[in-house]
Write an enzyme that holds these catalytic residues in place. Structure first.
Site, PDB file in Angstrom:
ATOM      1  N   ARG A   1     -23.230  76.819  58.458  1.00  0.00           N
ATOM      2  CA  ARG A   1     -23.733  77.975  57.719  1.00  0.00           C
ATOM      3  C   ARG A   1     -22.565  78.682  57.043  1.00  0.00           C
ATOM      4  O   ARG A   1     -21.457  78.736  57.603  1.00  0.00           O
ATOM      5  CB  ARG A   1     -24.395  78.986  58.671  1.00  0.00           C
ATOM      6  CG  ARG A   1     -25.834  78.705  59.027  1.00  0.00           C
ATOM      7  CD  ARG A   1     -26.783  78.854  57.839  1.00  0.00           C
ATOM      8  NE  ARG A   1     -28.170  78.674  58.225  1.00  0.00           N
ATOM      9  CZ  ARG A   1     -28.823  77.504  58.233  1.00  0.00           C
ATOM     10  NH1 ARG A   1     -28.207  76.397  57.871  1.00  0.00           N
ATOM     11  NH2 ARG A   1     -30.099  77.446  58.588  1.00  0.00           N
TER      12      ARG A   1
ATOM     13  N   GLU B   1     -24.557  82.829  49.765  1.00  0.00           N
ATOM     14  CA  GLU B   1     -25.579  82.007  49.112  1.00  0.00           C
ATOM     15  C   GLU B   1     -26.736  82.913  48.686  1.00  0.00           C
ATOM     16  O   GLU B   1     -27.036  83.876  49.388  1.00  0.00           O
ATOM     17  CB  GLU B   1     -26.106  80.946  50.089  1.00  0.00           C
ATOM     18  CG  GLU B   1     -25.120  79.835  50.338  1.00  0.00           C
ATOM     19  CD  GLU B   1     -25.631  78.831  51.387  1.00  0.00           C
ATOM     20  OE1 GLU B   1     -26.824  78.845  51.715  1.00  0.00           O
ATOM     21  OE2 GLU B   1     -24.811  78.061  51.880  1.00  0.00           O
TER      22      GLU B   1
ATOM     23  N   HIS C   1     -25.999  73.431  49.912  1.00  0.00           N
ATOM     24  CA  HIS C   1     -26.838  73.577  51.102  1.00  0.00           C
ATOM     25  C   HIS C   1     -27.978  72.535  51.076  1.00  0.00           C
ATOM     26  O   HIS C   1     -29.158  72.870  51.202  1.00  0.00           O
ATOM     27  CB  HIS C   1     -27.402  75.006  51.200  1.00  0.00           C
ATOM     28  CG  HIS C   1     -27.813  75.344  52.610  1.00  0.00           C
ATOM     29  ND1 HIS C   1     -27.706  76.615  53.135  1.00  0.00           N
ATOM     30  CD2 HIS C   1     -28.335  74.582  53.601  1.00  0.00           C
ATOM     31  CE1 HIS C   1     -28.152  76.620  54.383  1.00  0.00           C
ATOM     32  NE2 HIS C   1     -28.534  75.383  54.684  1.00  0.00           N
TER      33      HIS C   1
HETATM   34  N1  LIG Z   1     -26.462  72.315  55.863  1.00  0.00           N
HETATM   35  C1  LIG Z   1     -27.707  72.106  56.187  1.00  0.00           C
HETATM   36  O1  LIG Z   1     -28.511  71.696  55.357  1.00  0.00           O
HETATM   37  C2  LIG Z   1     -28.165  72.357  57.602  1.00  0.00           C
HETATM   38  C3  LIG Z   1     -29.353  71.746  58.045  1.00  0.00           C
HETATM   39  C4  LIG Z   1     -29.728  71.942  59.368  1.00  0.00           C
HETATM   40  C5  LIG Z   1     -28.971  72.745  60.217  1.00  0.00           C
HETATM   41  N2  LIG Z   1     -27.834  73.346  59.739  1.00  0.00           N
HETATM   42  C6  LIG Z   1     -27.023  74.204  60.608  1.00  0.00           C
HETATM   43  O2  LIG Z   1     -26.510  73.427  61.674  1.00  0.00           O
HETATM   44  C7  LIG Z   1     -26.571  74.215  62.869  1.00  0.00           C
HETATM   45  C8  LIG Z   1     -26.566  73.308  64.088  1.00  0.00           C
HETATM   46  O3  LIG Z   1     -27.792  72.592  64.125  1.00  0.00           O
HETATM   47  P1  LIG Z   1     -28.223  71.767  65.422  1.00  0.00           P
HETATM   48  O4  LIG Z   1     -29.578  71.225  65.122  1.00  0.00           O
HETATM   49  O5  LIG Z   1     -27.161  70.822  65.828  1.00  0.00           O
HETATM   50  O6  LIG Z   1     -28.328  72.944  66.484  1.00  0.00           O
HETATM   51  P2  LIG Z   1     -28.289  72.799  68.077  1.00  0.00           P
HETATM   52  O7  LIG Z   1     -28.817  74.088  68.598  1.00  0.00           O
HETATM   53  O8  LIG Z   1     -28.920  71.533  68.511  1.00  0.00           O
HETATM   54  O9  LIG Z   1     -26.720  72.705  68.395  1.00  0.00           O
HETATM   55  C9  LIG Z   1     -25.836  73.766  68.166  1.00  0.00           C
HETATM   56  C10 LIG Z   1     -24.754  73.673  69.205  1.00  0.00           C
HETATM   57  O10 LIG Z   1     -23.760  74.673  68.894  1.00  0.00           O
HETATM   58  C11 LIG Z   1     -23.261  75.158  70.134  1.00  0.00           C
HETATM   59  N3  LIG Z   1     -22.597  76.439  69.956  1.00  0.00           N
HETATM   60  C12 LIG Z   1     -23.152  77.672  69.793  1.00  0.00           C
HETATM   61  N4  LIG Z   1     -22.185  78.607  69.684  1.00  0.00           N
HETATM   62  C13 LIG Z   1     -21.006  77.942  69.780  1.00  0.00           C
HETATM   63  C14 LIG Z   1     -19.652  78.361  69.738  1.00  0.00           C
HETATM   64  N5  LIG Z   1     -19.323  79.646  69.581  1.00  0.00           N
HETATM   65  N6  LIG Z   1     -18.694  77.409  69.868  1.00  0.00           N
HETATM   66  C15 LIG Z   1     -18.994  76.104  70.024  1.00  0.00           C
HETATM   67  N7  LIG Z   1     -20.271  75.657  70.083  1.00  0.00           N
HETATM   68  C16 LIG Z   1     -21.261  76.567  69.958  1.00  0.00           C
HETATM   69  C17 LIG Z   1     -24.500  75.253  71.019  1.00  0.00           C
HETATM   70  O11 LIG Z   1     -24.148  75.294  72.403  1.00  0.00           O
HETATM   71  C18 LIG Z   1     -25.250  73.976  70.636  1.00  0.00           C
HETATM   72  O12 LIG Z   1     -24.964  72.896  71.499  1.00  0.00           O
HETATM   73  C19 LIG Z   1     -27.860  75.025  62.688  1.00  0.00           C
HETATM   74  O13 LIG Z   1     -27.853  76.207  63.475  1.00  0.00           O
HETATM   75  C20 LIG Z   1     -27.852  75.331  61.215  1.00  0.00           C
HETATM   76  O14 LIG Z   1     -27.205  76.573  60.984  1.00  0.00           O
HETATM   77  C21 LIG Z   1     -27.420  73.165  58.461  1.00  0.00           C
END
Ligand SMILES: NC(=O)c1ccc[n+]([C@@H]2O[C@H](COP(=O)([O-])OP(=O)(O)OC[C@H]3O[C@@H](n4cnc5c(N)ncnc54)[C@H](O)[C@@H]3O)[C@@H](O)[C@H]2O)c1
Length: 326
Positions: free
Chosen positions: A235, A264, A283
């Site tokens: 993000r 964004e 994005h």
């Molecule tokens: N660019 C895109 O198009 C797109 C698409 C989907 C998701 N995303 C982003 O990707 C992120 C992750 O998605 P996901 O499905 O893997 O989520 P998820 O919840 O499966 O995994 C996120 C992980 O981050 C860890 N985490 C949280 N805070 C942390 C910190 N301070 N330090 C280290 N690790 C930490 C959590 O413990 C978790 O294991 C989403 O929250 C979203 O913002 C972006």
């Protein structure tokens, strides 16, 4: 479900099958823009709301939805809705964990190759003046095999990237995630600083939260190897984009591939626009032909089920609102 329950959809869903699924279930769909005043007006008699970024639905806006039973984000990330306010109002906040993970992971693998080989820079160069002898000089790429891939966040997306990069590219995968003790094929480290300093390629897969805001700030960027590449498909706001632009301009970082920026949708105003060795995307990492349809249907079905009184725990972000019945 009451007759013709109303669902406010903030920005059209990522695929029309989303709205079709809602309508097929007998729901009235009302579209609104990402403007908080429009959303607040529409929520007055709404039963549910589905939103996606760049909308930022505030607590004040949610308070206008006195009839709301459920709200949903359109993907895995849910920073488009004020989580604390939803919880305070007793509103289950749904999201779509894992549904778009394969699409994002594929994009990240592409970003690794893009960064290692500096594909866009070479493309630009061969279109103008080009010196053939540079091919084995500074146009030579960085081979991924044997390099260290550092992942911050190893949930659905990070975990998939780890598996794919470890097997397909034979990279050494190292990760930092306070919620994960161990994962096959991955070396876990105890701090973000330690991870950042080791990585040849650093990829971020964390949600945007008050804790992760500015996590890759000037201090942490300075810990990275000058030969390292940064990939951000998490993000905007997780990285300090101005500090990243400075590091790239000063040659303190080799390359960056960035899908998400602060501010964004005004990507064109990002300080990264003028930074060298930086590929900007829009994005779109999670948006593929398959993922957008899967996401839209999954999100719509979650709302339909919630209005029918069935809340699937794996979809609920703020499990606290389910109380002891959860
Ligand atoms: N660019 C895109 O198009 C797109 C698409 C989907 C998701 N995303 C982003 O990707 C992120 C992750 O998605 P996901 O499905 O893997 O989520 P998820 O919840 O499966 O995994 C996120 C992980 O981050 C860890 N985490 C949280 N805070 C942390 C910190 N301070 N330090 C280290 N690790 C930490 C959590 O413990 C978790 O294991 C989403 O929250 C979203 O913002 C972006």
């Amino acid at each position: 479900m009451s007759e013709m329950s109303k669902v406010v959809v903030v920005l059209p869903m990522v695929h029309p099958r989303g709205e079709q699924t809602l309508e097929a279930a007998g729901l009235e769909v009302v579209h609104v823009s990402a403007d908080n005043a429009d959303i607040a007006a529409a929520l007055a008699d709404a039963d549910a709301m589905i939103a996606r970024g760049p909308a930022k639905v505030s607590g004040e806006v949610l308070e206008q939805g006195s009839r709301l039973k459920v709200v949903s984000a359109s993907g895995a990330g849910y920073d488009c809705i004020d989580v604390e306010a939803a919880t305070r109002l007793g509103l289950p906040l749904l999201h779509a964990p894992g549904v778009g993970a394969p699409a994002v992971a594929e994009w990240v693998l592409g970003a690794l190759v893009t960064a290692g080989r500096r594909l866009p820079s070479i493309d630009a160069e061969v279109r103008k003046e080009f010196t053939w002898s540079r091919r084995a000089g500074d146009l030579a790429g960085i081979e991924l095999r044997g390099k260290t891939l550092g992942l911050i966040g190893i949930g659905n997306i990070g975990g998939r990237v780890a598996r794919l990069a470890g097997t397909a590219f034979e990279m050494n995968v190292v990760a930092y995630d306070p919620a994960v003790d161990a994962l096959d094929g991955v070396t876990m480290v105890g701090s973000a600083d330690e991870l950042v300093a080791q990585a040849d390629f650093l990829s971020l897969h964390i949600p945007f939260t008050p804790e992760t805001a500015g996590m890759l700030d000037a201090r942490r960027l300075a810990l990275m190897k000058p030969s390292a590449c940064l990939i951000n498909a998490s993000r905007g706001g997780v990285v300090d984009d101005a500090a990243l632009a400075e590091a790239l301009t000063a040659g303190r970082l080799r390359y960056a591939v960035v899908d998400v920026v602060e501010g964004e949708p005004a990507i064109w105003e990002s300080p990264l626009v003028d930074a060298p060795n930086c590929v900007l995307s829009a994005h779109v990492a999670g948006l593929t032909d398959r993922a957008i349809e899967d996401l839209a249907v999954y999100v719509a079905e979650g709302v339909v089920r919630a209005l029918d009184g069935e809340l699937d725990r794996e979809r609920v972000v703020n499990l606290d609102v389910l109380g002891s019945a959860a």
